[in-house]
Design a protein around this motif. Structure first.
Motif, short mmCIF file in Angstrom:
data_model
loop_
_atom_site.label_atom_id
_atom_site.label_comp_id
_atom_site.label_asym_id
_atom_site.label_seq_id
_atom_site.Cartn_x
_atom_site.Cartn_y
_atom_site.Cartn_z
N LEU A 18 36.67 30.97 40.41
CA LEU A 18 37.89 31.70 40.66
C LEU A 18 37.42 33.25 39.88
O LEU A 18 38.28 34.19 40.42
CB LEU A 18 38.84 31.35 39.84
CG LEU A 18 39.37 29.95 40.53
CD1 LEU A 18 40.65 29.50 39.60
CD2 LEU A 18 39.72 30.08 41.69
N LYS A 19 36.46 33.50 39.17
CA LYS A 19 36.03 34.61 38.82
C LYS A 19 36.84 35.43 37.80
O LYS A 19 37.08 36.65 37.69
CB LYS A 19 35.49 35.60 39.87
CG LYS A 19 34.37 35.15 40.87
CD LYS A 19 34.12 36.14 41.92
CE LYS A 19 32.91 35.73 42.54
NZ LYS A 19 32.67 36.51 43.74
N SER A 20 37.77 34.28 37.26
CA SER A 20 39.05 35.07 36.39
C SER A 20 39.29 33.75 35.45
O SER A 20 39.60 32.76 35.71
CB SER A 20 39.94 35.64 37.20
OG SER A 20 41.14 35.52 36.56
N ILE A 21 39.39 34.07 33.91
CA ILE A 21 39.84 33.22 33.35
C ILE A 21 41.26 33.00 33.27
O ILE A 21 41.73 31.98 33.08
CB ILE A 21 39.70 33.67 31.63
CG1 ILE A 21 38.06 33.59 31.39
CG2 ILE A 21 40.34 33.09 30.62
CD1 ILE A 21 37.71 34.08 30.15
N THR A 22 42.03 34.06 33.75
CA THR A 22 43.40 34.00 33.79
C THR A 22 43.79 33.14 34.96
O THR A 22 44.54 32.31 35.01
CB THR A 22 44.30 35.37 34.01
OG1 THR A 22 43.98 36.17 32.95
CG2 THR A 22 45.63 35.04 34.29
N ALA A 23 43.08 33.07 36.06
CA ALA A 23 43.45 32.58 37.23
C ALA A 23 42.84 31.00 37.02
O ALA A 23 43.72 30.07 37.38
CB ALA A 23 42.40 32.94 38.41
N ALA A 24 41.77 30.81 36.27
CA ALA A 24 41.61 29.47 36.05
C ALA A 24 42.62 28.79 35.22
O ALA A 24 42.74 27.65 35.03
CB ALA A 24 40.32 29.42 35.12
N SER A 25 43.04 29.42 34.16
CA SER A 25 43.98 28.90 33.25
C SER A 25 45.29 28.45 33.77
O SER A 25 46.17 27.16 33.49
CB SER A 25 44.66 30.01 32.41
OG SER A 25 45.39 31.03 32.79
N LYS A 26 45.69 28.99 35.02
CA LYS A 26 46.57 28.66 36.06
C LYS A 26 46.50 27.15 36.52
O LYS A 26 47.34 26.53 36.63
CB LYS A 26 47.19 29.36 36.96
CG LYS A 26 47.72 30.80 36.47
CD LYS A 26 48.00 31.87 37.47
CE LYS A 26 48.54 33.33 36.78
NZ LYS A 26 48.53 34.13 37.82
#
Length: 291
Positions: A18-26
């Motif tokens: 996802l190239k994003s920690i925020t996106a992965a957190s969801k």
């Protein structure tokens, strides 16, 4: 001997994808701080930096890219081991019908991932338009179909939404157009639903255009655009990186989003193989509409 923690690997793989920690957190239902802590533990274990963070998200380092490829194999092997113990048999053939617009730049990677998990699986893949896929699925000619619907639509029988994407006007970066130009439009040869919709919107918008070229697929449309033969509209995941998104200067109509759906035949008894592929695809793309 030291062993990888599969929980840390699974978190890392999702962040890498996802190239994003925020996106992965969801997706993982974890806080950003928890994910950051897990990534730090993983970096400490391997002894190298695996991710770089910047204002737009994350990107893999050289070591991270190696780990990403190997981590997928490890996680898939764990899945297969568990399912073998449980007596699940994933050998056989899957008849898969896919719309040409569904992630053409990533389809090979998707199939490779599936093959990693289901090594004894044989694919029978057809690229068709969505109307044809709907008919074929209803008649049980395919096991799984992926179609594109224009705009929000009511849920169809035996289908689930995979993702939602905007439609984007694109051209070659070297093609000069202005609001006084009669727009050369590139579209599909066949009367697919997207072609009908876009032509209707252009007419309603009283756009000054003509059909300059036609192509039989997304690859043909992209090639014609890249050659500077005209403009077209594609869904976001079908836009090649070297194409240029057209700004509002040309006064083109604003288009609705498209939705991709996964279908199975109502006549078919769903076996473990089909269920496994469905689950994989839903898991793979369940967050696409959030990006």
């Amino acid at each position: 001997m030291r062993y990888f923690n599969t929980t840390l690997l699974a978190t890392f793989v999702k962040v890498a994808e996802l190239k994003s920690i925020t996106a992965a957190s969801k997706v993982l239902h974890l806080s950003n701080s928890t994910i950051s802590e897990q990534l730090t533990k993983l970096e400490s274990f391997v002894g190298k930096r695996i991710l770089l963070r910047n204002h737009s998200g994350t990107e893999l380092t050289a070591a991270g890219h190696i780990l990403y490829l190997e981590a997928q194999k490890i996680l898939y092997s764990c899945t297969i081991a568990l399912e073998k113990i449980q007596g699940v048999d994933y050998s056989g053939e899957i008849r898969l019908a896919i719309t040409d617009y569904f992630k053409p730049n990533d389809l090979a990677k998707i199939l490779k991932k599936i093959q990693l998990i289901y090594s004894n699986l044989r694919f029978h893949i057809s690229i068709l338009n969505s109307t044809e896929i709907d008919k074929c699925i209803k008649n049980n000619h395919y096991d799984i179909g992926i179609t594109m619907q224009i705009g929000s639509s009511m849920p169809l029988e035996n289908c689930m939404m995979l993702s939602k994407e905007p439609l984007i006007w694109v051209k070659d970066p070297h093609t000069h157009l202005d609001k006084h130009t009669t727009l050369p439009f590139i579209t599909m040869t066949s009367d697919c639903n997207l072609k009908k919709y876009v032509l209707r919107e252009l007419d309603l918008h009283q756009a000054d255009y003509y059909i300059a070229h036609t192509a039989t697929g997304v690859a043909g449309i992209s090639s014609a655009i890249e050659a500077g033969l005209g403009i077209s509209c594609l869904n976001q995941s079908a836009v090649a990186t070297h194409l240029h998104i057209i700004s509002g200067a040309l006064c083109l109509p604003k288009l609705v989003d498209v939705e991709f759906y996964l279908h199975t035949s109502p006549l078919q008894v769903e076996n473990q193989l089909i269920l496994g592929i469905k689950t994989f695809l839903l898991e793979e793309f369940k967050t696409t509409s959030n990006h």
